[in-house]
Design a protein around this motif. Structure first.
Motif, mmCIF file in Angstrom:
data_model
loop_
_atom_site.group_PDB
_atom_site.id
_atom_site.type_symbol
_atom_site.label_atom_id
_atom_site.label_comp_id
_atom_site.label_asym_id
_atom_site.label_seq_id
_atom_site.Cartn_x
_atom_site.Cartn_y
_atom_site.Cartn_z
ATOM 1 N N ALA A 17 15.501 19.401 50.154
ATOM 2 C CA ALA A 17 14.247 19.875 50.736
ATOM 3 C C ALA A 17 13.586 18.791 51.582
ATOM 4 N N SER A 18 13.664 17.541 51.117
ATOM 5 C CA SER A 18 13.040 16.447 51.867
ATOM 6 C C SER A 18 13.763 16.215 53.186
ATOM 7 N N GLY A 19 15.099 16.363 53.177
ATOM 8 C CA GLY A 19 15.858 16.186 54.411
ATOM 9 C C GLY A 19 15.517 17.250 55.437
ATOM 10 N N VAL A 20 15.430 18.486 54.992
ATOM 11 C CA VAL A 20 15.065 19.569 55.904
ATOM 12 C C VAL A 20 13.650 19.361 56.423
ATOM 13 N N ARG A 21 12.755 18.933 55.552
ATOM 14 C CA ARG A 21 11.364 18.716 55.958
ATOM 15 C C ARG A 21 11.272 17.677 57.073
ATOM 16 N N ARG A 22 12.035 16.586 56.956
ATOM 17 C CA ARG A 22 11.999 15.548 57.999
ATOM 18 C C ARG A 22 12.458 16.107 59.348
ATOM 19 N N ILE A 23 13.464 16.962 59.314
ATOM 20 C CA ILE A 23 13.985 17.529 60.563
ATOM 21 C C ILE A 23 12.970 18.479 61.191
ATOM 22 N N ILE A 24 12.332 19.312 60.382
ATOM 23 C CA ILE A 24 11.347 20.249 60.923
ATOM 24 C C ILE A 24 10.111 19.498 61.411
ATOM 25 N N GLU A 25 9.708 18.453 60.700
ATOM 26 C CA GLU A 25 8.549 17.671 61.150
ATOM 27 C C GLU A 25 8.825 17.018 62.499
ATOM 28 N N ALA A 26 10.057 16.584 62.726
ATOM 29 C CA ALA A 26 10.413 16.043 64.044
ATOM 30 C C ALA A 26 10.333 17.141 65.100
ATOM 31 N N ALA A 27 10.827 18.330 64.767
ATOM 32 C CA ALA A 27 10.842 19.427 65.731
ATOM 33 C C ALA A 27 9.435 19.801 66.181
ATOM 34 N N ILE A 28 8.493 19.907 65.237
ATOM 35 C CA ILE A 28 7.160 20.408 65.593
ATOM 36 C C ILE A 28 6.304 19.359 66.290
ATOM 37 N N ALA A 29 6.824 18.128 66.437
ATOM 38 C CA ALA A 29 6.111 17.116 67.217
ATOM 39 C C ALA A 29 6.384 17.259 68.710
ATOM 40 N N ALA A 30 7.201 18.229 69.097
ATOM 41 C CA ALA A 30 7.557 18.414 70.506
ATOM 42 C C ALA A 30 6.365 18.937 71.307
ATOM 43 N N PRO A 31 6.372 18.701 72.620
ATOM 44 C CA PRO A 31 5.339 19.289 73.476
ATOM 45 C C PRO A 31 5.590 20.779 73.662
ATOM 46 N N SER A 32 4.540 21.517 73.987
ATOM 47 C CA SER A 32 4.680 22.946 74.257
ATOM 48 C C SER A 32 3.597 23.372 75.227
ATOM 49 N N VAL A 33 3.849 24.462 75.912
ATOM 50 C CA VAL A 33 2.901 24.953 76.908
ATOM 51 C C VAL A 33 1.548 25.212 76.246
ATOM 52 N N HIS A 34 0.492 24.594 76.761
ATOM 53 C CA HIS A 34 -0.870 24.711 76.228
ATOM 54 C C HIS A 34 -0.922 24.392 74.729
ATOM 55 N N ASN A 35 0.048 23.641 74.246
ATOM 56 C CA ASN A 35 0.142 23.316 72.820
ATOM 57 C C ASN A 35 0.110 24.577 71.964
ATOM 58 N N THR A 36 0.799 25.616 72.432
ATOM 59 C CA THR A 36 0.883 26.863 71.676
ATOM 60 C C THR A 36 1.812 26.729 70.473
ATOM 61 N N GLN A 37 2.745 25.770 70.520
ATOM 62 C CA GLN A 37 3.703 25.553 69.421
ATOM 63 C C GLN A 37 4.385 26.870 69.046
ATOM 64 N N PRO A 38 5.100 27.489 69.995
ATOM 65 C CA PRO A 38 5.605 28.856 69.786
ATOM 66 C C PRO A 38 6.965 28.893 69.098
ATOM 67 N N TRP A 39 7.068 28.301 67.928
ATOM 68 C CA TRP A 39 8.358 28.210 67.249
ATOM 69 C C TRP A 39 8.219 28.522 65.761
ATOM 70 N N LEU A 40 9.318 28.983 65.195
ATOM 71 C CA LEU A 40 9.440 29.208 63.762
ATOM 72 C C LEU A 40 10.835 28.744 63.343
#
Length: 320
Positions: free
Chosen positions: A8-31
């Motif tokens: 779980a900790s390994g997956v969490r680190r990967i997702i936390e890296a992913a959601i630090a990405a830029p996005s249009v108007h900071n909408t963060q349109p990902w799941l």
């Protein structure tokens, strides 16, 4: 060796890296959804901009940037990411990619450096000092895009001025569109929310309108400043202009932005002409370099604070 998705900790680190990405108007349109040996990347279609991004191009680029961060985080574990993009677009239009991991070599020093830049990367809408980028820095940025299958071109001063004129014209047209203004207002705020552009990230308005930055204050911003007189503009191209190409463009853009961050280079994005074209629902003809996906303003700017991020529980294993 256990894979990066084994704990779980390994997956969490990967997702936390992913959601630090830029996005249009900071909408963060990902799941993201974790299965035993993979993470599936979905578009959060509730966060697509119906006015500015009716085709989903900016949404795809945003999710591509998150996907690149995922790939880097996986590399830090000594594994390689295996990405299956858009595996079932007809049956699941929000399904963007399935990411698995296979054993690989230890991460290179360059990969470690790019990964370290993930939390430091910022979009900088403040004045730059006007210093030209060194040749090596430009070469490294061009190479970064090329390694992701895209093409980055630094525009000379004459072409940059022409392009900025096109950006200014598009910005004026968008600012007269009430629906566009309402949509932009929806994604700006006072910094108490976990998405959108907070006021501290708006940046000042250019004193003489020499640089057509998007006005997130919708004309109500009070601060005015003098920006660099000869902005350094780069253009990012892909060979195609469909959902897979947008996902690839986002990965290339993020590699460029992280490479820039590692070299102390600031960046902001100029997409107004592309937003205007996307609203027309027309197919733009490909040029010699392919299809334009993003314009970047590059230079040396002041430190800027981070913008907020959605909490992990909103984006991880929430899609039914």
């Amino acid at each position: 060796m256990a894979g990066p998705f084994a704990s779980a900790s390994g997956v969490r680190r990967i997702i936390e890296a992913a959601i630090a990405a830029p996005s249009v108007h900071n909408t963060q349109p990902w799941l993201f959804h974790h299965l035993k040996n993979s993470v599936t990347v979905y578009a959060d279609l509730r966060r697509q901009l119906p006015v500015a991004d009716p085709r989903g191009r900016c949404l795809g680029i945003s999710c591509g940037a998150a996907l690149f961060n995922m790939r880097l985080a996986i590399r830090m574990t000594g594994h390689q990411a295996r990405v299956l993009p858009l595996p079932a677009p007809r049956g699941a239009p929000d399904l963007l990619a399935v990411v698995r991991a296979v054993q690989g070599e230890a991460p290179s020093q360059e990969e470690r450096q790019l990964h370290a830049m993930i939390p430091r990367r910022r979009t900088n809408r403040f004045p730059f000092d006007g210093s030209p980028l060194p040749v090596k820095a430009v070469d490294d940025l061009v190479d970064a895009a090329g390694r992701e299958g895209a093409t980055l071109v630094m525009l000379d001063s004459r072409v940059a001025r022409e392009v900025l004129g096109m950006v200014a014209a598009a910005d004026r047209a968008l600012s007269r569109d009430d629906a566009h203004r309402r949509e932009l207002s929806r994604w700006t705020g006072d910094g108490t929310r976990a998405d959108g552009i907070p006021r501290h990230a708006f940046g000042p308005r250019p004193e003489c309108a020499e640089l057509p930055l998007r006005d997130f204050s919708l004309g109500e911003g009070g601060e005015v400043a003098r920006f660099e007189g000869d902005p350094q503009i780069a253009a990012l191209f892909t060979r195609g202009d469909g959902p897979r190409d947008w996902l690839a463009a986002g990965q290339a853009l993020q590699r460029v932005l992280l490479t820039a961050t590692a070299q102390g280079v600031s960046a902001s994005l100029l997409s107004q002409p592309l937003d205007l074209a996307d609203q027309g629902h027309g197919d733009e003809p490909a040029g010699t370099l392919g299809y334009l996906q993003m314009l970047l303003r590059l230079g040396y700017g002041p430190p800027v604070p981070a913008v907020p991020r959605r909490p992990l529980h909103e984006v991880f294993n929430t899609r039914s």
